[in-house]
Scaffold this motif. Structure first.
Motif, PDB file in Angstrom:
ATOM      1  N   GLY A 237       0.817  -1.210   0.000  1.00 10.96           N
ATOM      2  CA  GLY A 237       0.000   0.000   0.000  1.00 10.96           C
ATOM      3  C   GLY A 237       0.849   1.259   0.000  1.00 10.96           C
ATOM      4  N   THR A 238       1.927   1.230   0.780  1.00  6.23           N
ATOM      5  CA  THR A 238       2.804   2.396   0.866  1.00  6.23           C
ATOM      6  C   THR A 238       3.498   2.638  -0.476  1.00  6.23           C
ATOM      7  N   ALA A 239       4.007   1.565  -1.078  1.00  3.95           N
ATOM      8  CA  ALA A 239       4.678   1.693  -2.368  1.00  3.95           C
ATOM      9  C   ALA A 239       3.709   2.213  -3.424  1.00  3.95           C
ATOM     10  N   SER A 240       2.487   1.713  -3.381  1.00  2.00           N
ATOM     11  CA  SER A 240       1.507   2.122  -4.375  1.00  2.00           C
ATOM     12  C   SER A 240       1.110   3.595  -4.187  1.00  2.00           C
ATOM     13  N   LEU A 241       0.970   4.048  -2.932  1.00  2.00           N
ATOM     14  CA  LEU A 241       0.670   5.464  -2.684  1.00  2.00           C
ATOM     15  C   LEU A 241       1.789   6.357  -3.207  1.00  2.00           C
ATOM     16  N   ILE A 242       3.036   5.971  -2.914  1.00  2.00           N
ATOM     17  CA  ILE A 242       4.161   6.788  -3.364  1.00  2.00           C
ATOM     18  C   ILE A 242       4.200   6.836  -4.889  1.00  2.00           C
ATOM     19  N   GLY A 243       3.929   5.694  -5.530  1.00  2.00           N
ATOM     20  CA  GLY A 243       3.892   5.660  -6.990  1.00  2.00           C
ATOM     21  C   GLY A 243       2.855   6.621  -7.555  1.00  2.00           C
ATOM     22  N   GLN A 244       1.666   6.613  -6.966  1.00  2.00           N
ATOM     23  CA  GLN A 244       0.603   7.518  -7.422  1.00  2.00           C
ATOM     24  C   GLN A 244       1.005   8.984  -7.227  1.00  2.00           C
ATOM     25  N   LEU A 245       1.559   9.277  -6.057  1.00  2.00           N
ATOM     26  CA  LEU A 245       1.939  10.663  -5.767  1.00  2.00           C
ATOM     27  C   LEU A 245       3.050  11.121  -6.704  1.00  2.00           C
ATOM     28  N   LEU A 246       3.936  10.185  -7.034  1.00  2.00           N
ATOM     29  CA  LEU A 246       5.029  10.502  -7.946  1.00  2.00           C
ATOM     30  C   LEU A 246       4.468  10.859  -9.325  1.00  2.00           C
ATOM     31  N   ARG A 247       3.519  10.051  -9.797  1.00  2.00           N
ATOM     32  CA  ARG A 247       2.905  10.346 -11.097  1.00  2.00           C
ATOM     33  C   ARG A 247       2.210  11.705 -11.062  1.00  2.00           C
ATOM     34  N   GLU A 248       1.485  11.963  -9.963  1.00  2.00           N
ATOM     35  CA  GLU A 248       0.792  13.254  -9.842  1.00  2.00           C
ATOM     36  C   GLU A 248       1.784  14.413  -9.829  1.00  2.00           C
ATOM     37  N   ALA A 249       2.902  14.202  -9.107  1.00  2.00           N
ATOM     38  CA  ALA A 249       3.899  15.269  -9.014  1.00  2.00           C
ATOM     39  C   ALA A 249       4.449  15.614 -10.395  1.00  2.00           C
ATOM     40  N   PHE A 250       4.660  14.584 -11.214  1.00  2.00           N
ATOM     41  CA  PHE A 250       5.219  14.814 -12.542  1.00  2.00           C
ATOM     42  C   PHE A 250       4.187  15.352 -13.522  1.00  2.00           C
ATOM     43  N   ALA A 251       2.907  15.159 -13.233  1.00  2.00           N
ATOM     44  CA  ALA A 251       1.863  15.648 -14.132  1.00  2.00           C
ATOM     45  C   ALA A 251       1.476  17.085 -13.795  1.00  2.00           C
ATOM     46  N   HIS A 252       2.141  17.662 -12.802  1.00  2.00           N
ATOM     47  CA  HIS A 252       1.661  18.910 -12.209  1.00  2.00           C
ATOM     48  C   HIS A 252       1.815  20.133 -13.110  1.00  2.00           C
ATOM     49  N   SER A 253       2.908  20.231 -13.815  1.00  4.20           N
ATOM     50  CA  SER A 253       3.144  21.417 -14.658  1.00  4.20           C
ATOM     51  C   SER A 253       3.811  21.006 -15.966  1.00  4.20           C
ATOM     52  N   LEU A 254       3.900  21.943 -16.897  1.00  8.93           N
ATOM     53  CA  LEU A 254       4.551  21.658 -18.163  1.00  8.93           C
ATOM     54  C   LEU A 254       6.005  21.248 -17.933  1.00  8.93           C
ATOM     55  N   LEU A 255       6.679  21.999 -17.051  1.00  6.38           N
ATOM     56  CA  LEU A 255       8.080  21.724 -16.768  1.00  6.38           C
ATOM     57  C   LEU A 255       8.268  20.327 -16.185  1.00  6.38           C
ATOM     58  N   SER A 256       7.369  19.967 -15.250  1.00  2.00           N
ATOM     59  CA  SER A 256       7.528  18.658 -14.622  1.00  2.00           C
ATOM     60  C   SER A 256       7.184  17.538 -15.601  1.00  2.00           C
ATOM     61  N   ARG A 257       6.272  17.832 -16.564  1.00  2.00           N
ATOM     62  CA  ARG A 257       5.986  16.807 -17.578  1.00  2.00           C
ATOM     63  C   ARG A 257       7.197  16.598 -18.486  1.00  2.00           C
ATOM     64  N   LEU A 258       7.866  17.697 -18.790  1.00  2.00           N
ATOM     65  CA  LEU A 258       9.089  17.620 -19.587  1.00  2.00           C
ATOM     66  C   LEU A 258      10.158  16.827 -18.825  1.00  2.00           C
ATOM     67  N   ALA A 259      10.269  17.127 -17.528  1.00  2.00           N
ATOM     68  CA  ALA A 259      11.245  16.419 -16.700  1.00  2.00           C
ATOM     69  C   ALA A 259      10.960  14.928 -16.690  1.00  2.00           C
ATOM     70  N   SER A 260       9.665  14.586 -16.628  1.00  2.00           N
ATOM     71  CA  SER A 260       9.337  13.171 -16.543  1.00  2.00           C
ATOM     72  C   SER A 260       9.690  12.454 -17.840  1.00  2.00           C
ATOM     73  N   LEU A 261       9.620  13.176 -18.972  1.00  5.97           N
ATOM     74  CA  LEU A 261      10.070  12.591 -20.236  1.00  5.97           C
ATOM     75  C   LEU A 261      11.568  12.287 -20.184  1.00  5.97           C
ATOM     76  N   LEU A 262      12.330  13.294 -19.713  1.00 10.81           N
ATOM     77  CA  LEU A 262      13.773  13.114 -19.612  1.00 10.81           C
ATOM     78  C   LEU A 262      14.120  12.000 -18.626  1.00 10.81           C
TER      79      LEU A 262
END
Lengths: 365, 365
Positions: A237-262
């Motif tokens: 459960g903890t790993a899955s929560l962190i995974g979700q939050l990580l995806r949300e963090a990277f989806a947050h802004s244009l810059l972070s979406r670019l970062a997630s590509l890199l």
């Protein structure tokens, strides 16, 4: 047949394994009408799968006791039967855990001297092998000190034969390393495991805590099935929560979406490392025969990981080696337990306990 | 004085809180010679800190029973004394948990009707408040059904007064939601909590699993201190492993290092969300007075988070409200337990249990 993703995922999974490993063949249990077309679609499986027709399906909602009475026609029953008769070396299932365990105990029978079989699960860790073995992950809700000793023996044997850890380090899960903490059965188990470590060829590191489950302090962690199951689900459960939050963090802004590509390959590497599908497979220990329980929601990757583990265990003659190890240790342990249970001379017993823990007061704590 | 980072971190932490919150004042316990220079360096603390000279220090290695006998001169003792006398509203400590709990029980005394006090911890979750309350996090290693009911009552009251959750949803931690799983005391606790939910103004969602700890299915999760402590440490260990692997993944290549620069604010946001320092503070429930146990390794940020929680609890008159709630519920519960323990009419008791669970067989399962 009983996995969440149905037989198509299972067939896709064994096809993956068949492609990688030329030495593997399958007995596939379930309704022939359903399975045959699925197998025929996969080139890798040509000539390597024998279908065992079984009409019945054990569902995730079936109560184990009902399965035992009413599901003799099921794929689960048929698969275990093929291990019992020696046709199959290992059984892999992603069906109902409770039913699979009960059927395994009733049909394969427990090894002589084993009171409670256990489910050993793999835990991603900082170890060189990449994970720790934890047992019991939920086969039984209780365990006394004799059971915990047997879990230590079986877990060490599993780590040795399944993953080439020559001299596994075993720890006993507790709430703290201070002597005054913990339940009384923990202290008894602590003494018993320490006494048997050398003869059974493992290093006993003593009490460990929940934070040591992903650590490199140990290779095998022993606990009762209630605590083990809660820990397992908590970690997932903890790993899955962190995974979700990580995806949300990277989806947050244009810059972070670019970062997630890199960062794509970096994140992919991480996710491969902790992906539960790639370390898929609880192993039932303490039975005459080996059963690998894959996650109910396993997809083809997960099934293939479980098959890989099953193959490794089959290759190492794990079932035979475990049986021999348990037989030898059970004799040893019952010698020592007989001595420990001997109440004719309680002073001698007290003295023995004191010298083991280095502190006579702990007995009453 | 007993935290891993010593008094400088504590003074830095209360200075942070003082800057943000003009309504807060501190009684600081420890050796005056050590504390006075630290306080004088912080402008924010001018005129808001009263030092209570206490020479002794409880170390992390001290056994709780020894502390009780030998550490009457300690900062821990002095801090609890200031709550006992009513000078302080809440005590915050980052010292030895076992010693703090034992001293709290002995000096503040348990609330009437409470048999086992509990440590309530906060668990990052998908909830709107951002976390769940879990208890017991390790005050006691056992809990029977009455204790678990009290944990439910106290946890709900804590969620209501500490975090404005009007009607908390309470779950009981178990190994599975199927009726045939779990220990017998779990079934008894399940019935007892269900019976008391309405009167105590919370929703009882029934059994939950380890995977629900970070979920939004519940606000309060109840379990014994052994299981709770293992779960807590497991969650911390898992989160810490993932954090390390994430850093390694980003350090792997030039491209990934560049990505991590771009992702900096995203990752910062995530780390703030799950940073244990920002949800720092186990609260001791079931005593005459409130004690917030900060993590032993807390730095200034962590101390400040614990102080913030302590302030919120003080502002809401939590201690008084909890005492009232426990008093009312203890009367209710003992009525029902008296009835339940009455074996003159076991048929009636059986019927009552059956109608609660919808399945008479569960009693023997």
């Amino acid at each position: 047949m009983g996995g969440d993703q149905g037989p198509a995922a299972v067939v896709a999974g064994i096809a993956l394994s068949a492609e990688i490993n030329p030495d593997i063949a399958f007995l596939l249990h379930g309704p022939r009408d359903t399975l045959e077309p699925l197998v025929e679609q996969r080139k890798a499986l040509a000539g390597r799968v024998e279908i065992r027709d079984a009409e019945g399906v054990v569902s995730m909602d079936d109560k184990p006791a009902d399965v035992l009475r009413k599901r003799k026609d099921s794929s689960m029953w048929s698969a275990l039967e093929s291990v019992r008769t020696g046709e199959a070396t290992v059984c892999v299932s992603c069906g109902n855990t409770g039913a699979l365990m009960l059927l395994s105990v009733v049909r394969l029978k427990k090894l002589p001297g084993i009171y409670r079989p256990a489910i050993a699960v793999l835990w991603p860790s900082r170890n060189s092998q990449g994970f720790n073995v934890m047992l019991d992950g939920g086969a039984d809700i209780k365990a006394d000190e004799r059971d915990l000793l047997q879990y230590a023996l079986m877990g060490a044997s599993y780590a040795r034969n399944g993953f080439n850890v020559r001299r596994p380090r075993v720890g006993l899960l507790n709430v703290g390393t201070e002597e005054f903490k913990g339940r009384s059965e923990m202290k008894a188990a602590n003494d018993l495991i320490a006494q048997n470590a050398n003869a059974a060829d493992f290093d006993y590191v003593g009490f460990v805590e929940g934070s040591d489950l992903p650590s490199d302090r140990v290779d095998v962690i022993v606990t009762d099935g209630f605590t083990g199951n809660v820990a397992l689900k908590t970690g997932e459960g903890t790993a899955s929560l962190i995974g979700q939050l990580l995806r949300e963090a990277f989806a947050h802004s244009l810059l972070s979406r670019l970062a997630s590509l890199l960062a794509y390959t970096s994140l992919k590497r991480l996710s491969k490392r902790i992906d539960p599908r790639r370390q898929n497979g609880g192993v039932f220990l303490g039975l005459n025969g080996t059963v690998v329980k894959s996650h109910g929601s396993a997809d083809a990757t997960g099934i293939s990981a479980a098959v890989k583990l099953a193959f490794q265990l089959a290759q190492s003659n794990f079932s035979e080696k475990l049986a021999a190890r348990v037989a030898a240790a059970t004799m040893l342990a019952s010698d020592e337990l007989d001595h420990g249970d001997d109440d004719k001379d309680p002073q001698a017993k007290d003295a023995e306990t004191s010298s083991n823990t280095g502190n006579g007061r702990d007995k009453s704590a």
